[in-house]
Design a protein around this motif. Sequence first.
Motif, PDB file in Angstrom:
ATOM      1  N   THR A  54      69.187 -67.659  45.117  1.00  0.00           N
ATOM      2  CA  THR A  54      68.863 -68.812  45.905  1.00  0.00           C
ATOM      3  C   THR A  54      68.411 -68.186  47.402  1.00  0.00           C
ATOM      4  N   VAL A  55      67.348 -68.422  47.985  1.00  0.00           N
ATOM      5  CA  VAL A  55      67.235 -68.182  49.302  1.00  0.00           C
ATOM      6  C   VAL A  55      67.171 -69.634  49.994  1.00  0.00           C
ATOM      7  N   ILE A  56      67.827 -69.608  51.137  1.00  0.00           N
ATOM      8  CA  ILE A  56      67.896 -70.854  51.949  1.00  0.00           C
ATOM      9  C   ILE A  56      67.596 -70.551  53.497  1.00  0.00           C
ATOM     10  N   ILE A  57      66.450 -71.310  53.665  1.00  0.00           N
ATOM     11  CA  ILE A  57      65.603 -71.401  55.033  1.00  0.00           C
ATOM     12  C   ILE A  57      66.282 -72.024  55.985  1.00  0.00           C
ATOM     13  N   GLY A  58      67.051 -71.737  56.855  1.00  0.00           N
ATOM     14  CA  GLY A  58      67.546 -72.453  57.833  1.00  0.00           C
ATOM     15  C   GLY A  58      69.152 -72.388  57.701  1.00  0.00           C
ATOM     16  N   SER A  59      69.885 -72.384  58.833  1.00  0.00           N
ATOM     17  CA  SER A  59      71.505 -72.276  58.992  1.00  0.00           C
ATOM     18  C   SER A  59      71.945 -73.431  59.723  1.00  0.00           C
ATOM     19  N   GLY A  60      71.299 -74.563  59.660  1.00  0.00           N
ATOM     20  CA  GLY A  60      72.220 -75.842  60.264  1.00  0.00           C
ATOM     21  C   GLY A  60      73.233 -76.440  59.319  1.00  0.00           C
ATOM     22  N   VAL A  61      73.421 -77.462  59.498  1.00  0.00           N
ATOM     23  CA  VAL A  61      74.176 -78.308  58.493  1.00  0.00           C
ATOM     24  C   VAL A  61      74.015 -78.253  57.227  1.00  0.00           C
ATOM     25  N   ALA A  62      72.513 -78.632  57.103  1.00  0.00           N
ATOM     26  CA  ALA A  62      72.048 -78.818  55.581  1.00  0.00           C
ATOM     27  C   ALA A  62      72.060 -77.349  55.077  1.00  0.00           C
ATOM     28  N   GLY A  63      71.551 -76.493  55.645  1.00  0.00           N
ATOM     29  CA  GLY A  63      71.594 -74.888  54.891  1.00  0.00           C
ATOM     30  C   GLY A  63      72.799 -74.435  54.744  1.00  0.00           C
ATOM     31  N   LEU A  64      73.578 -74.341  55.517  1.00  0.00           N
ATOM     32  CA  LEU A  64      75.052 -74.002  55.526  1.00  0.00           C
ATOM     33  C   LEU A  64      75.990 -74.843  54.428  1.00  0.00           C
ATOM     34  N   SER A  65      75.812 -76.203  54.367  1.00  0.00           N
ATOM     35  CA  SER A  65      76.463 -76.772  53.084  1.00  0.00           C
ATOM     36  C   SER A  65      75.840 -76.340  51.917  1.00  0.00           C
ATOM     37  N   ALA A  66      74.595 -76.115  51.917  1.00  0.00           N
ATOM     38  CA  ALA A  66      73.852 -75.664  50.538  1.00  0.00           C
ATOM     39  C   ALA A  66      74.516 -74.447  50.224  1.00  0.00           C
ATOM     40  N   VAL A  94      68.556 -67.481  55.496  1.00  0.00           N
ATOM     41  CA  VAL A  94      67.306 -66.828  56.565  1.00  0.00           C
ATOM     42  C   VAL A  94      67.409 -67.992  57.672  1.00  0.00           C
ATOM     43  N   ASP A  95      67.478 -67.430  58.949  1.00  0.00           N
ATOM     44  CA  ASP A  95      67.395 -68.149  60.199  1.00  0.00           C
ATOM     45  C   ASP A  95      66.410 -67.404  61.047  1.00  0.00           C
ATOM     46  N   ARG A  96      65.495 -68.198  61.973  1.00  0.00           N
ATOM     47  CA  ARG A  96      64.671 -67.548  62.796  1.00  0.00           C
ATOM     48  C   ARG A  96      65.423 -67.426  64.098  1.00  0.00           C
ATOM     49  N   ALA A  97      66.646 -68.045  64.359  1.00  0.00           N
ATOM     50  CA  ALA A  97      67.487 -67.860  65.337  1.00  0.00           C
ATOM     51  C   ALA A  97      68.649 -67.602  64.871  1.00  0.00           C
ATOM     52  N   GLY A  98      69.789 -67.685  65.939  1.00  0.00           N
ATOM     53  CA  GLY A  98      71.366 -67.544  65.378  1.00  0.00           C
ATOM     54  C   GLY A  98      71.795 -68.517  64.354  1.00  0.00           C
ATOM     55  N   ILE A  99      72.750 -68.192  63.526  1.00  0.00           N
ATOM     56  CA  ILE A  99      73.315 -69.158  62.697  1.00  0.00           C
ATOM     57  C   ILE A  99      73.778 -70.301  63.381  1.00  0.00           C
ATOM     58  N   GLY A 100      73.459 -71.292  62.867  1.00  0.00           N
ATOM     59  CA  GLY A 100      73.742 -72.745  63.531  1.00  0.00           C
ATOM     60  C   GLY A 100      73.372 -72.829  65.105  1.00  0.00           C
ATOM     61  N   GLU A 101      72.287 -72.430  65.503  1.00  0.00           N
ATOM     62  CA  GLU A 101      71.852 -72.392  66.964  1.00  0.00           C
ATOM     63  C   GLU A 101      70.849 -73.478  67.030  1.00  0.00           C
ATOM     64  N   THR A 138      65.083 -69.630  43.428  1.00  0.00           N
ATOM     65  CA  THR A 138      65.000 -71.031  44.138  1.00  0.00           C
ATOM     66  C   THR A 138      64.941 -70.785  45.613  1.00  0.00           C
ATOM     67  N   VAL A 139      64.191 -71.760  46.150  1.00  0.00           N
ATOM     68  CA  VAL A 139      64.337 -71.718  47.705  1.00  0.00           C
ATOM     69  C   VAL A 139      64.411 -73.187  47.945  1.00  0.00           C
ATOM     70  N   VAL A 140      65.711 -73.218  48.968  1.00  0.00           N
ATOM     71  CA  VAL A 140      65.957 -74.249  49.628  1.00  0.00           C
ATOM     72  C   VAL A 140      65.433 -74.396  51.028  1.00  0.00           C
ATOM     73  N   ALA A 141      64.561 -75.091  51.160  1.00  0.00           N
ATOM     74  CA  ALA A 141      63.872 -75.408  52.547  1.00  0.00           C
ATOM     75  C   ALA A 141      64.936 -76.401  53.554  1.00  0.00           C
TER      76      ALA A 141
END
Length: 221
Positions: free
Chosen positions: A5-17, A30-37, A184-187
């Motif tokens: 699985t690759v997860i795009i985004g490290s906000g609450v949704a991405g980190l929870s997944a 993978v996140d275009r900025a820092g983790i959770g920023e 699998t890709v999680v957006a």
Amino acid sequence: MSYDTVIIGSGVAGLSAAYRLAPDHDVVVVDRAGIGEGTSSRASGVMTAPVDYPNQPEWAAHTTDFFEELDGTGTFVWTDREYVRGVRPKDRQRAETIAATDGVRLVDRAAYDDVFSETAPYEQALVWDNCGYCEVDELLATLYHEARRRGVEFRPDTTVTSVAVTGGRATGVETEYGSIEADTVVAAAGSATRKLLVDVIELPLRKFTWNVGYLDVDIDH
């Protein structure tokens, strides 16, 4: 290297997944900025899923369970708190319908005189259980560290440019630094999700605006 699985985004949704998938999946976030920023870092930390999603009680209950299970992990602390909303006389019938839902009570406003001002036009109050609040920074940090402990790989400062699709199925993502293959890709890219998937799937998303006022006051917590 290929991942489950690759997860795009490290906000609450991405980190929870990532936190949930990590025990039995090979995951990269993978996140275009820092983790959770992103947007999640500016969330209030108040959880009112039973109030906001009355037609999805199982989902709302799952949300509460998730926070309660995470309580005490890392730096995360969850505080149970009921949610109170005033009911005007003209809204009594609708309030009675809402109060028929499990976990919701309709009470006399006098029970919450410490919540409402004396001039508030309420005769009753709706009270939801199974709500609460937390410090968002603690939530993001705990999910991140627990996901890493479970083997999740993180790639911050990496922009996903597109989702790779073969035979009608997502097979990974393209980034500014090359391809990442995954079953699998999680957006979970928040407001950027629709644009990211525009060539893959049409999402029924609408813009959402929330107005916030910040007040400096000297009162008890």
